[in-house]
Design an enzyme around this catalytic site. Structure first.
Site, PDB file in Angstrom:
ATOM      1  N   ASP A 132      31.918  40.441  30.159  1.00 33.35           N
ATOM      2  CA  ASP A 132      32.318  39.154  30.732  1.00 33.35           C
ATOM      3  C   ASP A 132      31.159  38.217  31.067  1.00 33.35           C
ATOM      4  O   ASP A 132      31.372  37.136  31.614  1.00 33.35           O
ATOM      5  CB  ASP A 132      33.225  39.349  31.952  1.00 33.35           C
ATOM      6  CG  ASP A 132      32.529  40.052  33.107  1.00 33.35           C
ATOM      7  OD1 ASP A 132      31.310  40.291  33.021  1.00 33.35           O
ATOM      8  OD2 ASP A 132      33.209  40.380  34.100  1.00 33.35           O
ATOM      9  N   CYS A 247      50.545  41.820  43.167  1.00 31.21           N
ATOM     10  CA  CYS A 247      51.158  41.770  41.833  1.00 31.21           C
ATOM     11  C   CYS A 247      52.093  42.962  41.630  1.00 31.21           C
ATOM     12  O   CYS A 247      51.684  44.114  41.818  1.00 31.21           O
ATOM     13  CB  CYS A 247      50.078  41.774  40.761  1.00 31.21           C
ATOM     14  SG  CYS A 247      50.722  41.778  39.068  1.00 31.21           S
TER      15      CYS A 247
END
Length: 312
Positions: A132, A247
């Protein structure tokens, strides 16, 4: 075609053998969704949501050829970093991604072994590893390769391990058989949006870094944090997991990572706020030397800890 199918199977098997939990392949240039994600990034940047993260503006992200000339396929991998344990002390909170050793190095070492295997099968193959830190649309290509979809909190969600997943990619000049892209299935759920204390998720998939606790604790180099952030920090001193904690895909039983280097460091699990306030720079540097959290300088740790003590 038979050769590409055989090579694809072998490459995937090697990736799983190296310990990755999710493995998929995308063909370049990808589907129309890659263009959509690229356009979305451009709008995000134009709105200034990257805050001071100027590297996000790199034009190299717009064209995969900038990463590897002649790239034809992308192997996307996901590595579970969830550990079924909690910190002993509740007076500080540290994001789970930083509990173990630096994931950039872990993923790169594993993908290097996959790349070397590719070289033995195809000696003329060219390849490049992206984690990333690369100027690369990692989440979009992970979605394109079918290992997960981008949730409304902007993290990639895998149906088996939720969003507790590090991403890595191996770009290659070899033709491999592509998997079906993942389709977003968050539906009408907006729990992540509702739970964010600073309302940083301004709309689905749009995170304003200026409002994000993770940005301020990890990237903000100002001597003091904004008052509106301090008042909403809770006990977060390094990153923030609130949008992932709520979530639904992270509520089911998720197996703990089996990767030895992602097991929590002792200091991560056991130190208190007072312990950390007593650390000098040398102690911080020693504790952080193998951690992705070394991005937070010692003075920033002290600033963040002071900030959670100031909140009203």
């Amino acid at each position: 075609m038979r050769n590409s199918i055989d090579l694809t199977k072998k490459i995937k098997e090697k990736a799983f053998e190296e310990g990755f939990d999710a493995v998929g392949i995308a063909k370049v240039p990808g589907s129309s969704r890659i263009k959509l994600r690229t356009a979305s990034l451009e709008r995000w940047l134009q709105a200034g949501h990257q805050a001071t993260m100027e590297w996000m503006k790199s034009p190299r992200r717009k064209d995969i050829e900038n990463m590897l000339q002649g790239v034809k396929s992308i192997l996307a991998v996901g590595l579970n970093y969830y550990v079924d344990t909690e910190r002993e002390s509740k007076d500080i909170s540290i994001a789970r991604y930083g509990w173990g050793k630096d994931y950039h190095k872990i993923i790169e070492e594993k993908l290097k072994k996959v790349a070397k295997f590719l070289e033995t099968e195809r000696p003329n193959a060219k390849w490049k590893i992206c984690v990333d830190t690369s100027a690369f649309l990692d989440k979009a290509w992970a979605e394109e390769a079918g290992i997960g979809w981008i949730g409304k909190h902007s993290n990639v969600i895998n149906s088996e391990i939720g969003s507790w997943m590090f991403l890595g990619h191996l770009l290659s000049t070899e033709v491999l058989e592509a998997d079906k892209p993942s389709k977003p299935i968050c539906g009408e759920c907006e729990k992540c949006i509702e739970a964010c204390p600073t309302k940083a998720i301004e709309e689905p998939f749009i995170v304003n870094s200026y409002k994000c606790l993770a940005y301020h604790t990890l990237e903000n180099r100002d001597q003091e944090l904004p008052e509106n952030i301090i008042n909403k920090m809770g006990n977060w001193i390094a990153g923030c997991d609130i949008c992932q904690d709520v979530c639904p895909w992270n509520q089911k039983h998720i197996p703990s990572t089996t990767e030895p280097d992602l097991q929590p460091s002792e200091w991560i699990l056991h130190t208190t706020k007072q312990d950390l306030l007593s650390w000098d720079d040398a102690k911080w540097k020693e504790s952080l030397k193998n951690s992705a959290l070394k991005r937070i300088k010692p003075w920033m740790w002290r600033r963040n800890i002071d900030s959670i003590s100031k909140k009203t």
